[in-house]
Each structure stands twice: as structure tokens, then as C-alpha cells.
Design a protein around this motif. Sequence first.
Motif, PDB file in Angstrom:
ATOM      1  N   TRP A 178       0.857  -1.035  -0.117  1.00  0.00           N
ATOM      2  CA  TRP A 178      -0.113   0.023  -0.181  1.00  0.00           C
ATOM      3  C   TRP A 178       0.910   1.194   0.154  1.00  0.00           C
ATOM      4  N   ILE A 179       0.186   2.525  -0.275  1.00  0.00           N
ATOM      5  CA  ILE A 179       0.941   3.621  -0.065  1.00  0.00           C
ATOM      6  C   ILE A 179       0.700   4.364   1.328  1.00  0.00           C
ATOM      7  N   LYS A 180       1.658   4.792   1.753  1.00  0.00           N
ATOM      8  CA  LYS A 180       1.589   5.603   3.140  1.00  0.00           C
ATOM      9  C   LYS A 180       2.074   7.101   2.705  1.00  0.00           C
ATOM     10  N   GLY A 181       1.358   7.987   3.196  1.00  0.00           N
ATOM     11  CA  GLY A 181       1.621   9.435   3.268  1.00  0.00           C
ATOM     12  C   GLY A 181       1.498   9.618   1.615  1.00  0.00           C
ATOM     13  N   ALA A 182       2.094  10.739   1.018  1.00  0.00           N
ATOM     14  CA  ALA A 182       2.049  11.147  -0.579  1.00  0.00           C
ATOM     15  C   ALA A 182       2.368  10.023  -1.404  1.00  0.00           C
ATOM     16  N   SER A 183       3.287   9.319  -1.180  1.00  0.00           N
ATOM     17  CA  SER A 183       3.746   8.377  -2.208  1.00  0.00           C
ATOM     18  C   SER A 183       4.967   7.309  -1.850  1.00  0.00           C
ATOM     19  N   SER A 184       5.005   7.092  -0.563  1.00  0.00           N
ATOM     20  CA  SER A 184       5.876   6.100   0.105  1.00  0.00           C
ATOM     21  C   SER A 184       5.318   4.758  -0.018  1.00  0.00           C
ATOM     22  N   PRO A 185       5.737   3.688  -0.678  1.00  0.00           N
ATOM     23  CA  PRO A 185       5.345   2.474  -0.763  1.00  0.00           C
ATOM     24  C   PRO A 185       5.610   1.512   0.543  1.00  0.00           C
ATOM     25  N   VAL A 186       4.735   0.811   1.019  1.00  0.00           N
ATOM     26  CA  VAL A 186       5.149  -0.057   1.963  1.00  0.00           C
ATOM     27  C   VAL A 186       4.476  -1.493   2.050  1.00  0.00           C
ATOM     28  N   SER A 187       5.121  -2.354   2.377  1.00  0.00           N
ATOM     29  CA  SER A 187       4.459  -3.665   2.135  1.00  0.00           C
ATOM     30  C   SER A 187       4.418  -4.604   3.546  1.00  0.00           C
ATOM     31  N   GLU A 188       3.739  -5.754   3.551  1.00  0.00           N
ATOM     32  CA  GLU A 188       3.855  -6.598   4.760  1.00  0.00           C
ATOM     33  C   GLU A 188       5.092  -7.306   5.077  1.00  0.00           C
ATOM     34  N   ALA A 189       6.082  -7.188   4.097  1.00  0.00           N
ATOM     35  CA  ALA A 189       7.643  -7.451   4.306  1.00  0.00           C
ATOM     36  C   ALA A 189       8.178  -6.222   5.370  1.00  0.00           C
ATOM     37  N   ASP A 190       7.915  -5.037   5.113  1.00  0.00           N
ATOM     38  CA  ASP A 190       8.332  -4.072   5.673  1.00  0.00           C
ATOM     39  C   ASP A 190       7.942  -4.039   7.320  1.00  0.00           C
ATOM     40  N   ILE A 191       6.807  -4.329   7.378  1.00  0.00           N
ATOM     41  CA  ILE A 191       6.202  -4.568   8.820  1.00  0.00           C
ATOM     42  C   ILE A 191       6.640  -5.847   9.488  1.00  0.00           C
ATOM     43  N   ALA A 192       6.712  -6.832   8.706  1.00  0.00           N
ATOM     44  CA  ALA A 192       7.160  -8.037   9.356  1.00  0.00           C
ATOM     45  C   ALA A 192       8.659  -7.953   9.723  1.00  0.00           C
ATOM     46  N   VAL A 193       9.398  -7.406   8.953  1.00  0.00           N
ATOM     47  CA  VAL A 193      11.014  -7.012   9.430  1.00  0.00           C
ATOM     48  C   VAL A 193      10.930  -6.132  10.529  1.00  0.00           C
ATOM     49  N   ASN A 194      10.159  -5.126  10.628  1.00  0.00           N
ATOM     50  CA  ASN A 194      10.283  -4.235  11.629  1.00  0.00           C
ATOM     51  C   ASN A 194       9.775  -4.638  12.957  1.00  0.00           C
ATOM     52  N   ASP A 195       8.626  -5.689  12.910  1.00  0.00           N
ATOM     53  CA  ASP A 195       8.224  -6.514  14.126  1.00  0.00           C
ATOM     54  C   ASP A 195       9.183  -7.303  14.626  1.00  0.00           C
ATOM     55  N   LEU A 196      10.075  -7.977  13.888  1.00  0.00           N
ATOM     56  CA  LEU A 196      11.118  -8.849  14.310  1.00  0.00           C
ATOM     57  C   LEU A 196      12.036  -7.998  15.071  1.00  0.00           C
ATOM     58  N   LEU A 197      12.582  -6.856  14.296  1.00  0.00           N
ATOM     59  CA  LEU A 197      13.698  -5.954  14.828  1.00  0.00           C
ATOM     60  C   LEU A 197      13.249  -5.567  16.201  1.00  0.00           C
ATOM     61  N   GLU A 198      12.141  -5.028  16.085  1.00  0.00           N
ATOM     62  CA  GLU A 198      11.587  -4.351  17.470  1.00  0.00           C
ATOM     63  C   GLU A 198      11.483  -5.564  18.743  1.00  0.00           C
ATOM     64  N   ALA A 199      11.001  -6.653  18.382  1.00  0.00           N
ATOM     65  CA  ALA A 199      10.773  -7.741  19.310  1.00  0.00           C
ATOM     66  C   ALA A 199      12.205  -8.079  19.879  1.00  0.00           C
ATOM     67  N   ARG A 200      13.255  -8.119  19.074  1.00  0.00           N
ATOM     68  CA  ARG A 200      14.540  -8.479  19.500  1.00  0.00           C
ATOM     69  C   ARG A 200      15.262  -7.674  20.274  1.00  0.00           C
ATOM     70  N   LEU A 201      15.437  -6.244  19.469  1.00  0.00           N
ATOM     71  CA  LEU A 201      16.076  -5.270  20.204  1.00  0.00           C
ATOM     72  C   LEU A 201      15.443  -4.545  21.412  1.00  0.00           C
ATOM     73  N   ARG A 202      14.042  -4.323  21.526  1.00  0.00           N
ATOM     74  CA  ARG A 202      13.512  -3.794  22.422  1.00  0.00           C
ATOM     75  C   ARG A 202      13.364  -4.748  23.745  1.00  0.00           C
ATOM     76  N   ALA A 203      13.285  -6.053  23.417  1.00  0.00           N
ATOM     77  CA  ALA A 203      13.276  -6.965  24.509  1.00  0.00           C
ATOM     78  C   ALA A 203      14.607  -6.993  25.433  1.00  0.00           C
ATOM     79  N   ALA A 204      15.629  -6.961  24.644  1.00  0.00           N
ATOM     80  CA  ALA A 204      17.053  -6.894  25.256  1.00  0.00           C
ATOM     81  C   ALA A 204      17.456  -5.464  25.835  1.00  0.00           C
ATOM     82  N   THR A 205      16.805  -4.781  25.323  1.00  0.00           N
ATOM     83  CA  THR A 205      17.294  -2.946  25.820  1.00  0.00           C
ATOM     84  C   THR A 205      16.041  -2.326  26.060  1.00  0.00           C
ATOM     85  N   PRO A 206      15.206  -2.805  26.996  1.00  0.00           N
ATOM     86  CA  PRO A 206      13.958  -2.145  27.149  1.00  0.00           C
ATOM     87  C   PRO A 206      14.021  -0.451  27.377  1.00  0.00           C
ATOM     88  N   ASP A 207      15.314  -0.254  28.037  1.00  0.00           N
ATOM     89  CA  ASP A 207      15.470   1.287  28.255  1.00  0.00           C
ATOM     90  C   ASP A 207      15.726   2.089  27.197  1.00  0.00           C
TER      91      ASP A 207
END
Length: 269
Positions: A40-69
Motif C-alpha cells: 500500500w501507499i503511506k503519506g503522499a507516495s511512499s510504498p510499504v508492504s507486509e514485508a516491511d512490517i514483518a521485518v520491523n516487528d522482528l527487529l523491534e521484538a529482538r532489540l527492545r526486549a534486550a534493551t528495554p530502556d
Amino acid sequence: MADVDAHDTILARDAALLNDTVREAGALARSMFRTELKKWIKGASSPVSEADIAVNDLLEARLRAATPDYGWLSEESADDSTRLSRRLTWVVDPIDGTRNYLNGHDEWCVSVALVEDATPVLGAVFAPTCEEFFFAVRGQGTTLNGRAVRATSGTALDFSRMAGPKPMVERLNASAGDIKLHPRIGSLALRLCRVAHGALDAAFAGGNSHDWDLAAADLIVQEAGGRMSDLSGDPILYNRREVTHGVLVAAGRDRHASIVAHFRNRPLA
């Protein structure tokens, strides 16, 4: 001295965490590459996909769990202003070069930096399909696939070894003749990182780049003996309230100084 040792120990721990996590994120992104994806498109013209979200979720889960502060700033997460009060913040682009990714082209990457007091101290940029893993720790140099790399030296301007918006680079052309640039690199982070190992002599970013496009590549260029800044030579500050930046240039130190001097005398309109 104890405080310095403790800081170095934490940085080494976070470097190992970043290395492992970005490799895992890159593997996930590659597994979804050239498959049928919701997009889909976010904002004016920036594409995003379910892959962007899946990778973001993985990064956030790993990094934030290890460094919650630590704070969190990602292209694909709602901005949380509490990051502004955190001394250390992860700055993340789950897939830099989403258009390339969705069009089946190889030049895209996962880009993650750890920023301390507005300055990146760790940076990883992983382009799985190009088999390029750039990694930098402040004060410890830059590696590409585990080998130390350096930006090119000198001040000569070979336009075939420069990348970025052509109208901007043409401002460096004293002869005013037509120039042929390096072929376009659709991932800004990769474009900048290729200065770090000498594939490019210089790379430019047009206006409207963001912290997540830049922070990891900035450290990777610096630790490879280069510099990255705006056209006045001022360093880029990260994890501020405003995360959008203007025109930037990355190059080896001497070439960078020469380019900045040129634009000081001939500023962009």
C-alpha cells in the motif's frame, strides 16, 4: 575508568545483539523477496508492504526486549516522543529501498543504528541479495563481510564514481559539459555505504531524507575514514524532534572537504 569499562562492555554487548538481529532480519526479508505481498501507499507516495512490517516487528521484538530502556525510532513504527529523553535510541529502517524490493531489484537493505546523544555509535547495513554486510562500531572501524574497508583518498572528481541526484552533482562540474554518473542506487543507505569501501568516491542525498535512512550509513562512512555531512560541513544530529534532513554528501575526508568548500562558495539556490 570503571564507567568507561562498563560503557565499553555494554557497547560490545549491543554490537553482538545488533549483528545477530540484523542478520536475522535480512534473512526474513530475503525469504519474502519476490513473493506475492500485500502492499500500500503511506503519506503522499511512499510504498510499504507486509514485508516491511514483518521485518520491523522482528527487529523491534529482538532489540527492545534486550534493551528495554532504549528509545525506538523506526520508519514503520508510530513515533514515540519518549525517545527524546533516552540517551540511547535504536534508529531503524526495516527495508531501505522498498521500491527496489517490491520491483524485484537487488539493491535494498536492512539498516539499523544505535544513537547515543545524537551521534551513532553502532551501525549495521545488510543487503542480503547483494551479499553485503556493513558493520561499524564507533572508534573501531568499518567492516564489509568481516573485512576492514576504507573510503578512497584524494580530491579528484570522477563523476562515473559518484552517485546522487544529477542536477546536484552537476554543480561540481567546472567544464559545464554533460556528465555520466554511476548508475542510480535506489537504496539511499546502500548508496552512502558504498563510499565506505571505495565502490563510490562520493554519494549525495537529496532533501527529505530521514534519520532511519542515514544514521547507520553515517557511522559506516565515518569509521571507514570518510565524512558525511550537510553541504555546509555541519555534522548530522540524530534522534531530535525533527528527523528530516536536507542535502547531504558522503566521501573520503579530503574529497568531502573539497566538495563542501565548493558548495560554500556556490550554495544551492
